[in-house]
Enzyme design. Structure first.
Site, PDB file in Angstrom:
ATOM      1  N   TYR A   1      -9.096  -8.023  -5.116  1.00 28.87           N
ATOM      2  CA  TYR A   1      -7.872  -7.453  -5.664  1.00 28.87           C
ATOM      3  C   TYR A   1      -7.303  -8.287  -6.804  1.00 28.87           C
ATOM      4  CZ  TYR A   1      -7.428  -3.884  -2.055  1.00 28.87           C
ATOM      5  OH  TYR A   1      -7.633  -2.781  -1.255  1.00 28.87           O
TER       6      TYR A   1
ATOM      7  N   HIS B   1      -3.764   3.247  -6.042  1.00 29.01           N
ATOM      8  CA  HIS B   1      -4.113   1.973  -5.405  1.00 29.01           C
ATOM      9  C   HIS B   1      -4.358   0.882  -6.436  1.00 29.01           C
ATOM     10  CE1 HIS B   1      -5.085  -0.181  -1.737  1.00 29.01           C
ATOM     11  NE2 HIS B   1      -6.152  -0.684  -2.312  1.00 29.01           N
TER      12      HIS B   1
ATOM     13  N   ARG C   1       0.836  -1.197   0.000  1.00 26.27           N
ATOM     14  CA  ARG C   1       0.000   0.000   0.000  1.00 26.27           C
ATOM     15  C   ARG C   1       0.871   1.248   0.000  1.00 26.27           C
ATOM     16  NH1 ARG C   1      -2.025  -3.615   3.818  1.00 26.27           N
ATOM     17  NH2 ARG C   1      -4.125  -4.437   3.396  1.00 26.27           N
TER      18      ARG C   1
ATOM     19  N   ARG D   1      -1.712  -1.758  -6.667  1.00 28.12           N
ATOM     20  CA  ARG D   1      -1.794  -2.916  -5.763  1.00 28.12           C
ATOM     21  C   ARG D   1      -2.630  -4.018  -6.400  1.00 28.12           C
ATOM     22  NH1 ARG D   1      -1.349  -4.851  -0.501  1.00 28.12           N
ATOM     23  NH2 ARG D   1      -3.237  -5.590   0.526  1.00 28.12           N
TER      24      ARG D   1
ATOM     25  N   LYS E   1      -2.071  -2.370   7.862  1.00 30.03           N
ATOM     26  CA  LYS E   1      -3.447  -1.903   7.997  1.00 30.03           C
ATOM     27  C   LYS E   1      -4.264  -2.783   8.918  1.00 30.03           C
ATOM     28  CE  LYS E   1      -7.495  -0.631   5.229  1.00 30.03           C
ATOM     29  NZ  LYS E   1      -8.057  -0.548   3.858  1.00 30.03           N
TER      30      LYS E   1
ATOM     31  N   HIS F   1      -3.593  -9.968   3.049  1.00 31.04           N
ATOM     32  CA  HIS F   1      -5.032 -10.188   3.173  1.00 31.04           C
ATOM     33  C   HIS F   1      -5.311 -11.385   4.074  1.00 31.04           C
ATOM     34  CE1 HIS F   1      -5.196  -7.813  -0.665  1.00 31.04           C
ATOM     35  NE2 HIS F   1      -6.179  -7.258   0.030  1.00 31.04           N
TER      36      HIS F   1
END
Length: 330
Positions: free
Chosen positions: A317, A282, A199, A285, A224, A308
């Site tokens: 994603y 983003h 990120r 990513r 995150k 994740h």
């Protein structure tokens, strides 16, 4: 039975239960006093105690959000973002409503009004913050409400996540546009975003002490989701970091000594030069994670790199193209 009596030109209702302080309240109309007493007695019959509604009656939603912002928000990793969100909510008329009078209809009206100005995802986050603030007040701050009115309100539908990937030739255009710009290190930032899937905040927070070029790994102490992770480096990513390490300033701590706002503005100018106005930082990513699958890594391996925890989020994603899968089918 509750006691209803005339007192100083008003009607006073009193509810008593053994083991708890009596609850009383005055009203202008006898019917209001009777209704209030009936609700308290019904709750007492269900739970065995008389609910103390005084705090909810004198606390406004704005006061609750202000306390939540000062006591709960600072402990979150997204503290600045949530504080900004609460500040925006405090400017809305609904915050003047006392909690005892806050209804699901009030919240639904707030939702519909906000949808005229902001995206559905923003409204969902605001409602989630509001709901959590009420839950904290119910569990820890002595507030009593028969139910959380925010939980009764339907959340707006959020559009599907972005599926933008780099098309043929766009990576070259993007990197060429970086060379024409005035922001140093931007091209290296873009390359590492494509190669690692990190990120923007993780890249900008990366410190040299956590870069292990010999092992081709960078360590992220805090991410995150609140957990640390190690990110494996491709040969291209390793070469990029090697060049950066040779050119770094003496005593430099951060790999990219840049602010998030600086990168945001620089990337907006970059998109204009590359004529890719629909592309977001983003999206890099998304591109990186999809490429990991295209290289043959399995779900466990990709999630270890991307961070994740849930397959559902990882799927958001991953944007494999059908045309690219044909050759693998034989």
């Amino acid at each position: 039975m509750a006691t209803i009596r005339r007192l100083r030109r008003r009607w006073q209702a009193m509810v008593r239960r053994r083991g708890v302080p009596p609850r009383c309240k005055s009203f202008d109309k006898r019917t209001d006093a009777t209704r209030w007493a009936g609700e308290l007695e019904a709750e007492a019959d269900r739970s065995g105690w008389v609910a103390d509604t005084r705090l909810a009656e004198k606390t406004t939603l704005g006061e609750l959000l202000t306390r939540y912002r000062s006591q709960v928000t600072p402990g979150k990793r997204s503290a600045l973002t949530e504080a900004s969100r609460i500040n925006a909510m405090l400017r809305r008329p609904i915050v003047h409503r006392t909690l005892s009078k806050l209804t699901s209809a009030d919240v639904a009206t707030y939702r519909d009004e906000r949808l005229k100005d902001v995206a559905p995802s923003t409204v969902v986050r605001e409602l989630n913050t509001l709901s959590h603030a009420i839950e904290i007040a119910l569990r820890e701050w002595g507030l009593w409400l028969p139910r959380n009115p925010v939980k009764m309100v339907r959340r707006p539908s959020v559009p599907q996540g972005r599926k933008r990937r780099l098309e043929d030739g766009e990576e070259e255009r993007l990197l060429a546009a970086c060379d024409r710009g005035r922001t140093p290190l931007l091209i290296q930032l873009v390359i590492l975003a494509i190669e690692t899937g990190m990120r923007r905040g993780e890249l900008l927070g990366l410190r040299w002490e956590h870069v292990h070029l010999a092992k081709r790994i960078v360590h992220l102490p805090v991410t995150k989701n609140g957990e640390s992770r190690d990110v494996s480096l491709s040969r291209r990513a390793t070469d990029t970091l090697t060049i950066l390490s040779k050119n770094k300033q003496p005593g430099a701590d951060l790999v990219f000594p840049m602010s998030g706002n600086c990168v945001r503005l620089a990337f907006e100018r970059l998109r204009a030069r590359a004529k890719m106005s629909d592309f977001h930082f983003h999206d890099l990513r998304h591109e990186a994670i999809t490429r990991l699958f295209e290289h043959g890594l399995n779900i466990a391996e990709v999630s270890a790199i991307s961070g994740h925890k849930e397959l559902r989020m990882l799927q958001r994603y991953t944007h494999l193209r059908a045309i690219d899968l044909v050759s693998r089918l034989g």
